[in-house]
Scaffold this motif. Structure first.
Motif, PDB file in Angstrom:
ATOM      1  N   GLU A 357     -50.347 -88.170   9.579  1.00  0.00           N
ATOM      2  CA  GLU A 357     -51.238 -88.261  10.736  1.00  0.00           C
ATOM      3  C   GLU A 357     -50.517 -87.841  12.001  1.00  0.00           C
ATOM      4  N   ARG A 358     -51.225 -87.063  12.809  1.00  0.00           N
ATOM      5  CA  ARG A 358     -50.670 -86.623  14.095  1.00  0.00           C
ATOM      6  C   ARG A 358     -51.720 -86.762  15.178  1.00  0.00           C
ATOM      7  N   THR A 362     -57.201 -80.920  22.919  1.00  0.00           N
ATOM      8  CA  THR A 362     -57.399 -79.498  23.220  1.00  0.00           C
ATOM      9  C   THR A 362     -56.523 -79.064  24.402  1.00  0.00           C
ATOM     10  N   ASP A 458     -56.289 -91.547  26.821  1.00  0.00           N
ATOM     11  CA  ASP A 458     -56.088 -92.392  25.639  1.00  0.00           C
ATOM     12  C   ASP A 458     -55.136 -93.540  25.974  1.00  0.00           C
ATOM     13  N   ARG A 472     -59.883 -94.630  23.322  1.00  0.00           N
ATOM     14  CA  ARG A 472     -60.173 -93.956  24.591  1.00  0.00           C
ATOM     15  C   ARG A 472     -60.453 -94.996  25.654  1.00  0.00           C
ATOM     16  N   LYS A 479     -66.016 -89.996  19.508  1.00  0.00           N
ATOM     17  CA  LYS A 479     -65.427 -89.113  18.501  1.00  0.00           C
ATOM     18  C   LYS A 479     -66.192 -89.304  17.207  1.00  0.00           C
ATOM     19  N   LYS A 484     -65.239 -84.263  19.632  1.00  0.00           N
ATOM     20  CA  LYS A 484     -65.236 -85.069  20.853  1.00  0.00           C
ATOM     21  C   LYS A 484     -66.537 -84.808  21.609  1.00  0.00           C
TER      22      LYS A 484
HETATM   23  P1  AMP Z   1     -60.391 -83.045  21.637  1.00  0.00           P
HETATM   24  O1  AMP Z   1     -60.789 -83.137  23.036  1.00  0.00           O
HETATM   25  O2  AMP Z   1     -61.497 -82.653  20.752  1.00  0.00           O
HETATM   26  O3  AMP Z   1     -59.234 -82.193  21.606  1.00  0.00           O
HETATM   27  O4  AMP Z   1     -60.003 -84.486  21.149  1.00  0.00           O
HETATM   28  C1  AMP Z   1     -58.812 -85.094  21.547  1.00  0.00           C
HETATM   29  C2  AMP Z   1     -58.915 -86.559  21.339  1.00  0.00           C
HETATM   30  O5  AMP Z   1     -59.003 -86.855  19.947  1.00  0.00           O
HETATM   31  C3  AMP Z   1     -57.735 -87.325  21.817  1.00  0.00           C
HETATM   32  O6  AMP Z   1     -57.749 -87.531  23.208  1.00  0.00           O
HETATM   33  C4  AMP Z   1     -57.871 -88.620  21.017  1.00  0.00           C
HETATM   34  O7  AMP Z   1     -58.784 -89.487  21.631  1.00  0.00           O
HETATM   35  C5  AMP Z   1     -58.451 -88.138  19.704  1.00  0.00           C
HETATM   36  N1  AMP Z   1     -57.424 -88.028  18.650  1.00  0.00           N
HETATM   37  C6  AMP Z   1     -56.814 -86.935  18.177  1.00  0.00           C
HETATM   38  N2  AMP Z   1     -55.958 -87.255  17.179  1.00  0.00           N
HETATM   39  C7  AMP Z   1     -56.036 -88.592  17.012  1.00  0.00           C
HETATM   40  C8  AMP Z   1     -55.413 -89.534  16.148  1.00  0.00           C
HETATM   41  N3  AMP Z   1     -54.559 -89.177  15.224  1.00  0.00           N
HETATM   42  N4  AMP Z   1     -55.738 -90.838  16.299  1.00  0.00           N
HETATM   43  C9  AMP Z   1     -56.634 -91.245  17.226  1.00  0.00           C
HETATM   44  N5  AMP Z   1     -57.257 -90.389  18.066  1.00  0.00           N
HETATM   45  C10 AMP Z   1     -56.972 -89.089  17.959  1.00  0.00           C
END
Ligand code: AMP
Ligand code: MCA
Length: 575
Positions: A357-358, A362, A458, A472, A479, A484
């Motif tokens: 998991e990572r 964006t 976050d 968040r 999500k 998102k």
């Molecule tokens: P996005 O804007 O679509 O790039 O989504 C980014 C958001 O996804 C981050 O700010 C987190 O809230 C969530 N996210 C991404 N990876 C994880 C993870 N492994 N665990 C929890 N939340 C994650």
């Protein structure tokens, strides 16, 4: 001739980056182009250069959902052909301000061809999703002032959108597209300086307003790709099973651009289908079978469901699957949303692999990762990538925060008293971080602290030597299935329908989707059924953002400030 030109490209004809913010490792890529990094060794600016690398030419770069294979040489020739067509249409901006080229292609060779050819012209690529309603597409085109390219299949869908926005549309018949001169690609990669130039715009939802176009420069992309290929040791020996959408970071930068940048192969499914994904994972074709999979948690939840349905009753199949995956898969990753620990555990039981998991975003690329080698702690997202700097803070405002801890890839400095927990807002800095929201300096400014740290939104905890994502800060960011979504944006679109008087959109915890989009509504006149509502909503809202559960009230409960308390209101779905 091509080989000679490429020889000189590989010996380091590219200019050295001079931009502030360009990190030590990126500099290394340019000063030592023969072997930039221990594992990848081949990534250089621009990221399409490896498509023309002599030693990759006969390798398969891409396999489409029909099982057609294409070599790097074929991809390079097609991209050169389309780049020439684009240039003939006036899309030529190397050395000048970047033009924008939005494109809608199928999940086949047309997609990487268009992406690479756009970059060859020096333009910024904007991948569009065919699932998006016209109103969204019109907004993306208008707000970026882009030209538009599409495969024949999308001609009818896009004709109207192009007309209503006054956008130039180039429809490409990829079957008939002429091969171009590959030495053109080599020349561009060698002579034109992509450092700091715009490469991609990806749209993402914020808490307020319309979606924002995240502008990533070629330098940002190089840093993101190098970080992940290094951390996860993605090399030319890998084959990625690609099941994710192509208009977001995960499916685009991780699962497609990164493999291409190191000479690896992407095998793209038409869409995520758990049965088909299992068939590929268990393929007996040892040469072409995938050995890396990237997915959002929902992908693994659906793979587990399919396993339970189709294989779990047969002990022979269960044993065969575990053995095959243990032997053949090198790495299986999860990201984009929180991975529930029971899902990690069940998947490990089935496959013998602990999901890696990572965490990322964006705007920042990847920030945190569990280790490739070493313990992957369930419920944790690990430590910073090579070039990423992090701060955990207690934030009052953009120019006022208390530092609780800071980390980079070498370690973490904790500033709270002993016994106190390190829980706070996560800030990020580094060369992966995007340049700006396209045409929106106000929004860009708002998302950074005054001392230049990106505010992720976050909340995290640093404990036991690694990071955990707690969630968040805003209830208005949902999500769902890894997408998102902005509750306010969905509400704005829904309120444009005369049938709807008031609406509150919320995320309801859900075992499959992480969160499910739900809405409480007050109607103007007759209440619509869920099916009627979905039919209406899909004209303005992406399919994955349409509320799937509704509650109707005569009016929405509001506090004395006129606000809806969503944390309270969502409880209505429990009954
Ligand atoms: P996005 O804007 O679509 O790039 O989504 C980014 C958001 O996804 C981050 O700010 C987190 O809230 C969530 N996210 C991404 N990876 C994880 C993870 N492994 N665990 C929890 N939340 C994650
Ligand atoms: C689809 N459905 C949903 C959702 N999506 N219901 C609730 N919530 C949803 N989000 C419904 C559909 O309407 C349909 O219903 C049924 O579920 C099946 O839809 P389908 O599209 O076929 O689903 P799927 O193909 O099984 O999709 C599952 C999926 C997909 C593959 C997990 O959601 C997906 O591709 N997610 C990835 C998103 C992503 O790439 N995020 C990365 C953002 P009906 O049958 O009634 O019509 S980048 C990012 O986050 C950062 C940088 C990072 O860290 O990676």
């Amino acid at each position: 001739m091509v080989t000679m030109l490429l020889g000189s490209l590989c010996r380091g004809g590219l200019r050295r980056p001079v931009e502030a913010g360009c990190n030590r490792r990126a500099l290394l890529l340019f000063t030592n182009t023969t072997r930039a990094r221990s594992t990848t060794g081949t990534i250089r600016l621009p990221l399409f250069a490896p498509v023309f690398e002599p030693r990759f030419q006969e390798k398969v770069a891409f396999t489409d959902h029909q099982g057609h294979h294409f070599t790097f040489a074929q991809l390079g020739r097609k991209a050169a052909g389309l780049a020439a067509e684009l240039e003939a249409k006036g899309v030529k901006c190397r050395g000048g301000d970047e033009q924008r080229v939005a494109f809608m292609c199928e999940r086949d060779l047309s997609f990487p061809t268009t992406l690479i050819s756009t970059w060859m012209t020096g333009s910024i690529a904007i991948p569009l999703s065919s699932s998006h309603p016209d109103t969204m597409l019109e907004y993306f085109l208008k707000s970026t002032g882009s030209k538009l390219v599409c495969s024949e299949i999308y001609k009818d869908k896009l004709n109207g959108v192009a007309k209503s926005t006054g956008t130039e549309l180039l429809v490409v018949n990829f079957d008939k597209l002429k091969d171009g001169d590959v030495s053109f690609g080599v020349k561009v990669a060698k002579e034109y300086n992509y450092e700091g130039k715009g490469g991609l715009i990806l749209f993402t939802s914020g808490t307020t307003g319309q979606p924002k176009g995240v502008l990533l420069t070629h330098s940002n992309l190089l840093d993101q790709v190098t970080n992940i290929c290094d951390a996860w040791e993605i090399t030319e020996k890998d084959t990625m099973l690609h099941v994710l959408p192509l208009h977001h970071t995960h499916g685009l930068i991780h699962a497609l651009i990164s493999p291409l940048a190191v000479g690896a192969r992407s095998h793209m499914l038409q869409k995520f289908d758990p049965a088909k994904a299992w068939a590929e994972l268990l393929s007996t074709d040892n040469e072409l079978r995938p050995n890396v999979l990237m997915g959002v948690p929902t992908v693994y939840i659906k793979l587990i469901e399919e396993f339970d349905k189709s294989f779990a009753k047969s002990p022979t199949k269960v044993a065969f699957i575990k053995e095959t995956l243990k032997q053949k898969m090198r790495l299986i990753l999860s990201g984009s949303a929180s991975l529930p620990v029971p899902v990690l555990e069940r998947f490990e039981q089935i496959s013998g692999h602990r999901l890696l998991e990572r965490y990322g975003m964006t705007e920042i690329g990847m920030a945190l990762t569990n280790p490739l080698h070493g313990e992957r702690k369930p419920g944790f997202v690990g430590k910073p990538f090579e070039t990423v700097k992090l701060r955990v803070v207690d934030m009052t405002s953009r120019d006022n925060y208390k530092l609780l801890a800071e980390s980079d890839s070498h370690g973490t400095r904790i500033l709270v008293d002993k016994g106190e927990k390190v829980i706070g807002d996560l800030l990020v800095k580094g060369p992966s971080v995007f340049k700006e929201y396209w045409g929106n300096p106000e929004a860009t400014k708002k998302e950074f602290t005054n001392d230049g740290w990106f505010i992720t939104g976050d909340t995290v905890e640093f404990t036991e030597g690694a990071y955990k994502i707690l969630g968040r800060k805003s209830v208005d960011i949902i999500k769902s299935g890894g997408y998102k979504l902005s509750a306010l944006e969905i509400e704005t679109q829904l309120l444009s329908f005369p049938e709807i008087k008031e609406v509150a959109v919320m995320g309801l915890p859900d075992p499959t989707w992480g969160q499910r989009v739900v809405a409480v509504l007050a109607w103007n006149g007759k209440e619509l059924s869920l099916a009627e509502f979905k039919e209406l909503a899909k004209t303005r809202v992406a399919p994955y953002a349409i509320p799937t559960l509704l509650k109707s009230l005569p009016e929405l409960p509001r506090n004395h400030l006129g606000k809806v308390n969503k944390k309270e209101l969502v409880k209505i779905f429990a009954t």
